[in-house]
Design an enzyme around this catalytic site. Structure first.
Site, PDB file in Angstrom:
ATOM      1  N   SER A 119      44.463  34.060  33.868  1.00 21.17           N
ATOM      2  CA  SER A 119      43.765  35.305  34.207  1.00 21.17           C
ATOM      3  C   SER A 119      43.212  35.281  35.619  1.00 21.17           C
ATOM      4  CB  SER A 119      42.616  35.543  33.214  1.00 21.17           C
ATOM      5  OG  SER A 119      41.720  34.443  33.225  1.00 21.17           O
ATOM      6  N   HIS A 140      50.181  37.950  32.750  1.00 15.70           N
ATOM      7  CA  HIS A 140      48.818  38.007  32.224  1.00 15.70           C
ATOM      8  C   HIS A 140      48.664  39.085  31.157  1.00 15.70           C
ATOM      9  CE1 HIS A 140      44.278  38.819  33.048  1.00 15.70           C
ATOM     10  NE2 HIS A 140      44.448  38.042  31.984  1.00 15.70           N
ATOM     11  N   GLU A 152      49.907  42.021  33.596  1.00 13.95           N
ATOM     12  CA  GLU A 152      50.017  41.837  35.044  1.00 13.95           C
ATOM     13  C   GLU A 152      51.132  40.821  35.309  1.00 13.95           C
ATOM     14  OE1 GLU A 152      45.687  42.582  37.025  1.00 13.95           O
ATOM     15  OE2 GLU A 152      45.902  40.715  35.908  1.00 13.95           O
ATOM     16  N   ASN A 190      40.841  41.483  36.644  1.00 14.23           N
ATOM     17  CA  ASN A 190      39.677  40.596  36.629  1.00 14.23           C
ATOM     18  C   ASN A 190      38.851  40.685  37.897  1.00 14.23           C
ATOM     19  OD1 ASN A 190      39.188  39.286  34.172  1.00 14.23           O
ATOM     20  ND2 ASN A 190      41.071  38.107  34.401  1.00 14.23           N
TER      21      ASN A 190
END
Length: 285
Positions: A119, A140, A152, A190
């Site tokens: 992540s 991800h 992702e 994130n």
């Protein structure tokens, strides 16, 4: 439909969820973990999820059995030799991930696609010094993997265009919505999410409001499905804290990403959220 033989390394919450996504989309998958208890828990989770699919009328009993039969459970990494795609989903520790990918480059065929569910850790750093780094990419998923649509797809400095396209198509084959992103700290989601968590923790630390109040406000007034504390408990406070530490370090200690001492203390105490029964909320009641 995908026909790739997929390996998933790590049978925790994310790994088990990813394996479920694969088998639901008719993809044979080997779920690997060295811990038998974790494997057993993942097996029960997948069985229960497929049974719920039957109860909801999404699939037949026969389809449930076919889905379950597509999942193999293993503890020896050599069993991934036949996989054309491997997804690593172990804890966010760089050296652990580098060690796994180093082994995979020797075990799997040279054209196997090697994906990490990291992540926040740099794909370029994970692939650094390994054989055939052009086949190592970020992939991800978001928690819970069977529910959240986004993936992702992260291109490392040496990831080839051919493999980027292959990973992107694989995400589509799994019924997900892939977004191609650059290899930057925290990627997109994130990076945006860090201030969301951090400000909620500051509000808690300043004793302005309690987790229940903050979560309620964010859901009812902000339109979020889960508040920041509910989400931390779901993801795992240790995972969330490690991600913040990684983003903070990789942005050269920019203050906006500074980790919270509240999270640090909870990790030290072993209060990691749903998986330990206690986090910002008590799940043992």
């Amino acid at each position: 439909m995908p026909t790739e033989q997929v390996g998933v390394i790590g049978a925790g919450t994310m790994g088990a969820g990813i394996a479920l996504v694969c088998t639901r989309n008719e993809c044979p998958v080997i779920l690997l973990d060295a811990n038998q208890a974790v494997l057993d828990k993942a097996r029960s989770y997948i069985e229960a999820a497929l049974e719920k699919d039957v109860q909801k009328g999404k699939i037949s009993e026969q389809q449930k059995e076919e889905s379950y039969q597509r999942v193999c459970f293993a503890s020896d990494m050599q069993e991934l030799a036949s996989c054309t795609i491997v997804i690593e989903a172990v804890p966010e520790r760089l050296e652990l991930k580098k060690s796994i990918f180093s082994s995979l480059t020797e075990i799997c065929a040279s054209d196997a696609l090697l994906l990490t569910n990291t992540s926040s850790i740099s794909i370029t750093e994970i692939a650094g010094g390994l054989l055939n780094p052009e086949r190592i990419l970020g992939f991800h998923f978001f928690n819970p993997a069977p529910v959240m649509p986004l993936i992702e797809v992260i291109r490392g400095k040496k990831s080839s265009q051919e493999n980027v396209e292959k990973a992107y198509q694989f995400a589509c084959d799994l019924g997900k919505v892939p977004v191609l992103v650059a290899d930057t700290p925290g990627f997109i989601v994130n990076r945006i999410a860090r201030p969301y968590y951090n400000e909620a923790l500051r509000i808690l630390g300043d004793r302005i409001a309690q987790p229940e109040q903050i979560d309620t406000i964010m859901k009812r007034a902000g339109g979020f499905k889960m508040g920041p504390f509910e989400l931390q408990d779901l993801i795992g406070i240790d995972i969330n804290f490690a991600t913040t530490e990684s983003v903070y370090s990789n942005f050269f200690h920019e203050g906006r990403f500074k980790p919270s001492r509240i999270q640090q203390r909870m990790v030290q105490a072993g209060n990691l959220g749903r998986k330990t029964g206690e986090g910002f909320y008590d799940y043992n009641k």
